[in-house]
Design a protein around this motif. Structure first.
Motif, PDB file in Angstrom:
ATOM      1  N   PHE A 148      20.626  -1.845  20.316  1.00  0.00           N
ATOM      2  CA  PHE A 148      21.376  -2.473  19.499  1.00  0.00           C
ATOM      3  C   PHE A 148      22.914  -1.992  19.492  1.00  0.00           C
ATOM      4  O   PHE A 148      23.847  -3.171  18.970  1.00  0.00           O
ATOM      5  CB  PHE A 148      20.587  -2.164  18.120  1.00  0.00           C
ATOM      6  N   TYR A 149      23.030  -0.758  19.532  1.00  0.00           N
ATOM      7  CA  TYR A 149      24.447  -0.387  19.362  1.00  0.00           C
ATOM      8  C   TYR A 149      25.294  -0.464  20.709  1.00  0.00           C
ATOM      9  O   TYR A 149      26.588   0.046  20.709  1.00  0.00           O
ATOM     10  CB  TYR A 149      24.547   1.051  18.638  1.00  0.00           C
ATOM     11  N   ASP A 150      24.880  -1.195  21.888  1.00  0.00           N
ATOM     12  CA  ASP A 150      25.671  -1.286  23.169  1.00  0.00           C
ATOM     13  C   ASP A 150      26.529  -2.506  22.574  1.00  0.00           C
ATOM     14  O   ASP A 150      25.946  -3.789  22.604  1.00  0.00           O
ATOM     15  CB  ASP A 150      24.471  -1.464  24.006  1.00  0.00           C
ATOM     16  N   GLU A 151      27.751  -2.265  22.444  1.00  0.00           N
ATOM     17  CA  GLU A 151      28.726  -3.314  22.174  1.00  0.00           C
ATOM     18  C   GLU A 151      28.905  -4.579  23.328  1.00  0.00           C
ATOM     19  O   GLU A 151      29.297  -5.388  23.086  1.00  0.00           O
ATOM     20  CB  GLU A 151      30.083  -2.803  21.797  1.00  0.00           C
ATOM     21  N   LYS A 152      28.399  -4.028  24.481  1.00  0.00           N
ATOM     22  CA  LYS A 152      28.406  -4.909  25.833  1.00  0.00           C
ATOM     23  C   LYS A 152      27.075  -5.951  25.679  1.00  0.00           C
ATOM     24  O   LYS A 152      26.981  -7.005  26.227  1.00  0.00           O
ATOM     25  CB  LYS A 152      28.403  -4.502  26.920  1.00  0.00           C
ATOM     26  N   ILE A 153      25.980  -5.648  24.661  1.00  0.00           N
ATOM     27  CA  ILE A 153      25.123  -6.531  24.159  1.00  0.00           C
ATOM     28  C   ILE A 153      25.221  -7.248  22.981  1.00  0.00           C
ATOM     29  O   ILE A 153      25.305  -8.286  22.744  1.00  0.00           O
ATOM     30  CB  ILE A 153      23.802  -5.934  24.312  1.00  0.00           C
ATOM     31  N   PHE A 154      25.469  -6.471  21.977  1.00  0.00           N
ATOM     32  CA  PHE A 154      25.557  -6.855  20.574  1.00  0.00           C
ATOM     33  C   PHE A 154      26.812  -6.771  19.794  1.00  0.00           C
ATOM     34  O   PHE A 154      27.475  -5.683  19.900  1.00  0.00           O
ATOM     35  CB  PHE A 154      24.464  -6.243  19.551  1.00  0.00           C
ATOM     36  N   ALA A 155      27.528  -7.806  19.089  1.00  0.00           N
ATOM     37  CA  ALA A 155      28.442  -7.786  18.448  1.00  0.00           C
ATOM     38  C   ALA A 155      28.010  -7.894  17.111  1.00  0.00           C
ATOM     39  O   ALA A 155      27.250  -8.831  16.766  1.00  0.00           O
ATOM     40  CB  ALA A 155      29.495  -8.867  18.712  1.00  0.00           C
TER      41      ALA A 155
END
Length: 191
Positions: free
Chosen positions: A71-78
């Motif tokens: 969830f906190y992986d910015e390459k997955i979720f904005a």
């Protein structure tokens, strides 16, 4: 993107209206593939600076079937709220998100998010802003007719513990909507 994020984090456009001060909270990276558009940070998130760092976030990640690391992986979720700062307490919960943020910052953000495949719209403020004429007369009807907005948008109720009654009254949500949400997210993440 980093320049834009710095500008947003330094924004004070609604400072005169916020008794708890400004602290814009968001996350984004040009590689992000899923956008989560919520309402505004709550008091706990205002203190921590970490979006969805509260019981609502735990439920949201459970609905999505993702780990905190995912969830906190910015390459997955904005993670982009309608209002970037905590709006303060109202009579029956937090005040609505400040209306200045989305019109000023969302378009510039999405202009730098070319890989977004799914936009999750949490709550009526996000749904009214993004679905415009596609929004139904109630949040329940909008969420119930979620397939009308796929593949680009997926409207959800707020995962707040305050919505436990709504969830009990609408068992179709967990039966019909959550599996589609999880399927779409898994498909995007594993691509």
């Amino acid at each position: 993107m980093q320049k834009l994020l710095s500008e947003i984090r330094a924004c004070e456009i609604c400072k005169p209206y916020l008794k708890d001060g400004v602290r814009p909270v968001l996350r984004a990276d040009t590689a992000a593939r899923i956008a989560v558009i919520g309402q505004a940070p709550g008091s706990k998130v205002h203190k921590s600076g970490i979006p969805w760092d509260d019981p609502s976030g735990i439920r949201l990640r459970d609905w999505m079937k993702v780990s905190p690391d995912q969830f906190y992986d910015e390459k997955i979720f904005a993670i982009i709220p309608m209002g970037f700062c905590y709006p303060g307490k109202g009579k029956s919960g937090d005040l609505p998100p400040r209306p200045e943020c989305a019109p000023k910052w969302h378009r510039p953000l999405f202009d730098q998010l070319p890989n977004i495949e799914l936009i999750i719209l949490i709550g009526s403020y996000a749904q009214k802003y993004y679905l415009e004429n596609g929004v139904y007369t109630t949040l329940t009807k909008t969420v119930k007719n979620f397939k009308d907005h796929l593949p680009q948008y997926l409207p959800l109720p707020h995962p707040s513990p305050r919505n436990n009654l709504w969830l009990r009254k609408n068992p179709w949500f967990e039966k019909d909507v959550i599996p589609i949400l999880q399927e779409r997210i898994e498909e995007i993440i594993n691509r």
